[in-house]
Design an enzyme around this catalytic site. Structure first.
Site, mmCIF file in Angstrom:
data_model
loop_
_atom_site.group_PDB
_atom_site.id
_atom_site.type_symbol
_atom_site.label_atom_id
_atom_site.label_comp_id
_atom_site.label_asym_id
_atom_site.label_seq_id
_atom_site.Cartn_x
_atom_site.Cartn_y
_atom_site.Cartn_z
ATOM 1 N N TYR A 190 1.276 -1.374 -0.074
ATOM 2 C CA TYR A 190 -0.042 0.076 0.171
ATOM 3 C C TYR A 190 1.200 1.179 0.242
ATOM 4 O O TYR A 190 1.825 1.226 0.582
ATOM 5 C CB TYR A 190 -0.707 0.234 0.992
ATOM 6 C CG TYR A 190 -1.572 -0.919 0.686
ATOM 7 C CD1 TYR A 190 -2.056 -1.582 0.022
ATOM 8 C CD2 TYR A 190 -2.965 -1.514 2.334
ATOM 9 C CE1 TYR A 190 -3.388 -2.535 -0.332
ATOM 10 C CE2 TYR A 190 -3.900 -1.767 2.733
ATOM 11 C CZ TYR A 190 -4.311 -2.528 1.057
ATOM 12 O OH TYR A 190 -5.055 -3.319 1.551
ATOM 13 N N GLU A 239 -19.112 4.320 -9.464
ATOM 14 C CA GLU A 239 -19.918 4.279 -11.060
ATOM 15 C C GLU A 239 -21.402 4.180 -11.156
ATOM 16 O O GLU A 239 -22.145 4.237 -9.955
ATOM 17 C CB GLU A 239 -19.855 2.691 -12.157
ATOM 18 C CG GLU A 239 -18.386 2.075 -11.673
ATOM 19 C CD GLU A 239 -17.996 0.361 -12.403
ATOM 20 O OE1 GLU A 239 -19.096 -0.020 -12.730
ATOM 21 O OE2 GLU A 239 -16.488 -0.218 -12.062
#
Length: 291
Positions: A50, A212
């Site tokens: 990360y 989305e």
């Protein structure tokens, strides 16, 4: 076969806390750690890659500054992905699970996180070249030395876990699971967690709903609009409640770095979706009634 530590049912995901997202300062991470603990979230999910291998050290610095006792939190981290970035001399992205690499990766995570032990070590993604005996040697050594407590995997199929378990027990699997991406309900992954009392964790537990705009998310939005008032809840709380209802007792990893949303996510535990409402949302996700 159960995890030995007491992990909070909602897990704070740290992937976006660093330069892959909010790029928080040490002071901001310090405050966020305290905020998570104050609302009941005691488990923090990491991975060595990360932030291009920088997030763990950022968190570790903030943890030291926080004054929080190590016994009051649980740390999950992952290893195995060799990422192409400035921090590594890799020509191509690949996976590495030989004994020496796993051991050295854990030692580096311990150094970065400023801790003596990792509560839960996960192999980040399966490799076609992994061998259970090589992995088990590393895990048993790390357990014997007290460097890790629980061992699990992430994104593994039941057959891959079965192979690893010929050499070492696997007590957890962290997979993608949400209302918009729920294949693990049908491919045996969550069945395996129930059958073997394996701790199921869900990354991207809100799915693509807020990311989305398409037919699927539009159908879900319409279905949620009818439930928000009924349950006096927000959209993200209802999405988490849907995941939490699954009988595998999923532990959602919540990736937000916004304090208000972190607090709200924990309150999703109080929402008990009625059976038909759960299927209303499933139908909205799939675009058709159940067979």
């Amino acid at each position: 076969m159960k995890a030995t530590q007491n992990y909070s049912r909602i897990i704070a995901g740290t992937m976006t806390w660093g330069n892959w997202g909010k790029n928080l300062s040490t002071t901001q991470i310090d405050k966020l750690i305290h905020h998570c603990l104050s609302v009941g979230i005691t488990t923090f999910d990491h991975a060595d890659i990360y932030g291009g291998y920088t997030n763990e050290a950022m968190f570790g610095k903030a943890f030291v500054n926080s004054g929080v006792s190590r016994e009051h939190m649980q740390l999950i981290t992952k290893c195995g992905i060799q990422h192409v970035c400035e921090a590594r001399d890799n020509k191509i992205g690949h996976y590495q699970y030989n004994k020496d690499y796993i051991v050295s990766s854990v030692h580096q995570s311990l150094k970065n996180l400023k801790t003596d032990y990792i509560d839960f070590l996960l192999l980040h993604r399966p490799s076609p070249l992994m061998h259970p005996l090589e992995i088990s040697e590393a895990i048993y050594q790390l357990k014997k030395e007290g460097k890790i407590i629980d061992f699990g995997v992430s994104n593994f199929t039941p057959s891959q876990i079965k192979m690893i378990e010929t050499a070492v027990p696997v007590v957890g699997n962290q997979v993608e699971f949400s209302l918009t991406q729920n294949n693990v309900m049908y491919d045996g992954t969550l069945d395996d967690c129930i059958t073997n009392k394996r701790m199921a964790m869900a990354w991207s537990s809100l799915g693509s709903y807020f990311k989305e705009k398409n037919d699927q998310t539009s159908r879900i939005k319409e279905a949620l609009s009818l439930l928000i008032k009924k349950y006096n809840a927000t959209e993200d709380q209802l999405l988490l409640a849907w995941v939490l209802k699954h009988p595998s007792m999923v532990f959602p990893v919540v990736g937000t770095a916004t304090p208000e949303r972190i607090a709200a996510s924990f309150k999703a535990l109080d929402i008990k979706l009625e059976l038909e409402d759960w299927f209303v949302l499933l139908k909205a996700s799939q675009g058709h009634p159940v067979p």
